[in-house]
Motif scaffolding. Structure first.
Motif, PDB file in Angstrom:
ATOM      1  N   ARG A   6      59.123  13.210  51.592  1.00 45.24           N
ATOM      2  CA  ARG A   6      58.091  14.224  51.812  1.00 45.24           C
ATOM      3  C   ARG A   6      58.686  15.624  51.826  1.00 45.24           C
ATOM      4  N   ARG A   7      59.841  15.785  52.443  1.00 44.76           N
ATOM      5  CA  ARG A   7      60.496  17.095  52.446  1.00 44.76           C
ATOM      6  C   ARG A   7      60.893  17.502  51.041  1.00 44.76           C
ATOM      7  N   ALA A   8      61.378  16.556  50.269  1.00 37.99           N
ATOM      8  CA  ALA A   8      61.767  16.855  48.888  1.00 37.99           C
ATOM      9  C   ALA A   8      60.548  17.262  48.057  1.00 37.99           C
ATOM     10  N   VAL A   9      59.461  16.527  48.194  1.00 37.72           N
ATOM     11  CA  VAL A   9      58.238  16.860  47.458  1.00 37.72           C
ATOM     12  C   VAL A   9      57.706  18.210  47.900  1.00 37.72           C
ATOM     13  N   SER A  10      57.759  18.470  49.187  1.00 40.13           N
ATOM     14  CA  SER A  10      57.312  19.760  49.708  1.00 40.13           C
ATOM     15  C   SER A  10      58.167  20.898  49.166  1.00 40.13           C
ATOM     16  N   GLY A  11      59.453  20.687  49.100  1.00 38.96           N
ATOM     17  CA  GLY A  11      60.354  21.705  48.568  1.00 38.96           C
ATOM     18  C   GLY A  11      60.114  21.976  47.099  1.00 38.96           C
ATOM     19  N   VAL A  12      59.886  20.917  46.329  1.00 38.94           N
ATOM     20  CA  VAL A  12      59.600  21.079  44.903  1.00 38.94           C
ATOM     21  C   VAL A  12      58.273  21.804  44.729  1.00 38.94           C
ATOM     22  N   ARG A  13      57.287  21.427  45.525  1.00 35.31           N
ATOM     23  CA  ARG A  13      55.979  22.090  45.446  1.00 35.31           C
ATOM     24  C   ARG A  13      56.117  23.567  45.755  1.00 35.31           C
ATOM     25  N   TRP A  14      56.848  23.926  46.809  1.00 31.39           N
ATOM     26  CA  TRP A  14      57.060  25.333  47.162  1.00 31.39           C
ATOM     27  C   TRP A  14      57.752  26.075  46.016  1.00 31.39           C
ATOM     28  N   TYR A  15      58.781  25.470  45.454  1.00 28.74           N
ATOM     29  CA  TYR A  15      59.543  26.101  44.387  1.00 28.74           C
ATOM     30  C   TYR A  15      58.662  26.380  43.170  1.00 28.74           C
ATOM     31  N   VAL A  16      57.860  25.406  42.773  1.00 29.10           N
ATOM     32  CA  VAL A  16      56.999  25.579  41.606  1.00 29.10           C
ATOM     33  C   VAL A  16      55.952  26.648  41.870  1.00 29.10           C
ATOM     34  N   ARG A  17      55.368  26.653  43.078  1.00 29.40           N
ATOM     35  CA  ARG A  17      54.375  27.683  43.409  1.00 29.40           C
ATOM     36  C   ARG A  17      54.995  29.075  43.376  1.00 29.40           C
ATOM     37  N   GLU A  18      56.207  29.221  43.876  1.00 26.22           N
ATOM     38  CA  GLU A  18      56.880  30.519  43.840  1.00 26.22           C
ATOM     39  C   GLU A  18      57.262  30.898  42.417  1.00 26.22           C
ATOM     40  N   LEU A  19      57.726  29.943  41.649  1.00 29.13           N
ATOM     41  CA  LEU A  19      58.115  30.200  40.266  1.00 29.13           C
ATOM     42  C   LEU A  19      56.922  30.662  39.436  1.00 29.13           C
ATOM     43  N   MET A  20      55.780  30.054  39.632  1.00 26.94           N
ATOM     44  CA  MET A  20      54.580  30.397  38.880  1.00 26.94           C
ATOM     45  C   MET A  20      53.795  31.532  39.550  1.00 26.94           C
ATOM     46  N   ASP A  21      54.273  32.024  40.668  1.00 28.74           N
ATOM     47  CA  ASP A  21      53.643  33.097  41.447  1.00 28.74           C
ATOM     48  C   ASP A  21      52.244  32.708  41.919  1.00 28.74           C
ATOM     49  N   GLU A  22      52.080  31.437  42.176  1.00 32.00           N
ATOM     50  CA  GLU A  22      50.809  30.915  42.654  1.00 32.00           C
ATOM     51  C   GLU A  22      50.524  31.358  44.091  1.00 32.00           C
ATOM     52  N   SER A  23      51.545  31.662  44.846  1.00 27.46           N
ATOM     53  CA  SER A  23      51.366  32.052  46.237  1.00 27.46           C
ATOM     54  C   SER A  23      51.145  33.547  46.411  1.00 27.46           C
ATOM     55  N   ALA A  24      51.019  34.300  45.332  1.00 27.54           N
ATOM     56  CA  ALA A  24      50.828  35.750  45.426  1.00 27.54           C
ATOM     57  C   ALA A  24      49.546  36.093  46.171  1.00 27.54           C
ATOM     58  N   TYR A  25      48.491  35.334  45.945  1.00 27.46           N
ATOM     59  CA  TYR A  25      47.226  35.612  46.623  1.00 27.46           C
ATOM     60  C   TYR A  25      47.363  35.419  48.135  1.00 27.46           C
ATOM     61  N   GLU A  26      48.003  34.337  48.559  1.00 29.49           N
ATOM     62  CA  GLU A  26      48.183  34.113  49.995  1.00 29.49           C
ATOM     63  C   GLU A  26      49.015  35.219  50.627  1.00 29.49           C
ATOM     64  N   ARG A  27      50.062  35.675  49.920  1.00 29.96           N
ATOM     65  CA  ARG A  27      50.868  36.786  50.434  1.00 29.96           C
ATOM     66  C   ARG A  27      50.048  38.066  50.531  1.00 29.96           C
ATOM     67  N   HIS A  28      49.195  38.304  49.545  1.00 30.28           N
ATOM     68  CA  HIS A  28      48.359  39.507  49.562  1.00 30.28           C
ATOM     69  C   HIS A  28      47.356  39.454  50.714  1.00 30.28           C
TER      70      HIS A  28
END
Length: 66
Positions: A6-28
């Motif tokens: 689960r930690r590995a999947v969570s880490g991969v998910r976080w990495y992909v979201r950051e790479l694709m800038d998917e989390s920009a809205y949440e940061r804004h």
């Protein structure tokens, strides 16, 4: 074993979201709520439109093909 997976999947998910800038809205949203509590928070669609307009207006971004 399961928690490590689960930690590995969570880490991969976080990495992909950051790479694709998917989390920009949440940061804004967090920035607006923290630094401008009286301002209205734009919805996701309006945020993406503002972001695209800002990128297209910046000559350093280069030509946008699609």
């Amino acid at each position: 074993m399961r928690s490590a997976f689960r930690r590995a999947v969570s880490g991969v998910r976080w990495y992909v979201r950051e790479l694709m800038d998917e989390s920009a809205y949440e940061r804004h949203v967090a920035h607006v709520r923290r630094d401008h509590p009286d301002a209205a928070v734009p919805n996701r669609r309006d945020f993406e439109r503002m972001r695209t307009d800002r990128q297209e207006a910046d000559p350093r971004q280069g030509f946008r093909c699609c």
